[in-house]
Write a protein that holds these residues in place. Sequence first.
Motif, PDB file in Angstrom:
ATOM      1  N   GLU A  22       2.689   6.933  -2.452  1.00 12.47           N
ATOM      2  CA  GLU A  22       2.079   8.078  -1.779  1.00 12.47           C
ATOM      3  C   GLU A  22       2.624   8.251  -0.362  1.00 12.47           C
ATOM      4  N   LYS A  23       2.867   7.150   0.329  1.00 14.36           N
ATOM      5  CA  LYS A  23       3.435   7.231   1.674  1.00 14.36           C
ATOM      6  C   LYS A  23       4.818   7.861   1.620  1.00 14.36           C
ATOM      7  N   ASN A  24       5.638   7.432   0.672  1.00 16.28           N
ATOM      8  CA  ASN A  24       6.982   7.995   0.526  1.00 16.28           C
ATOM      9  C   ASN A  24       6.924   9.476   0.171  1.00 16.28           C
ATOM     10  N   ARG A  25       5.969   9.847  -0.686  1.00 19.36           N
ATOM     11  CA  ARG A  25       5.814  11.252  -1.059  1.00 19.36           C
ATOM     12  C   ARG A  25       5.423  12.100   0.148  1.00 19.36           C
ATOM     13  N   LEU A  26       4.507  11.582   0.963  1.00 23.52           N
ATOM     14  CA  LEU A  26       4.090  12.296   2.168  1.00 23.52           C
ATOM     15  C   LEU A  26       5.249  12.434   3.153  1.00 23.52           C
ATOM     16  N   LEU A  27       5.991  11.365   3.369  1.00 24.67           N
ATOM     17  CA  LEU A  27       7.135  11.425   4.286  1.00 24.67           C
ATOM     18  C   LEU A  27       8.197  12.404   3.792  1.00 24.67           C
TER      19      LEU A  27
END
Length: 99
Positions: A22-27
């Motif tokens: 999810e962090k990678n998707r947000l970034l």
Amino acid sequence: MTAILSDRENKNNILEERIITEKNRLLRFIKERNDYIRNLPEIEKKAFIASIQTIKDRKDKIERLLVKKGAKRGIDDLFFSFEDLPLFGKVICKRVHFF
């Protein structure tokens, strides 16, 4: 006992993987958004940024209404959160009792 520990470790690993995903998707979304804004013509860029600021201001006003610190403060926020005041402005009513 070891079955419980391995089950807990497995759940922690799954949770950690989900958080990283999810962090990678947000970034990735933030990067795509910034690239999109950067490639807009200057007039559209200013209008886009202004619309984001308007939305943020409205969100802040709604948050102030929802997070009340006291009844008196909540009423003031209600009156001053809108562009136009009521027809006769802000009226403070006090009851006076004579005995």
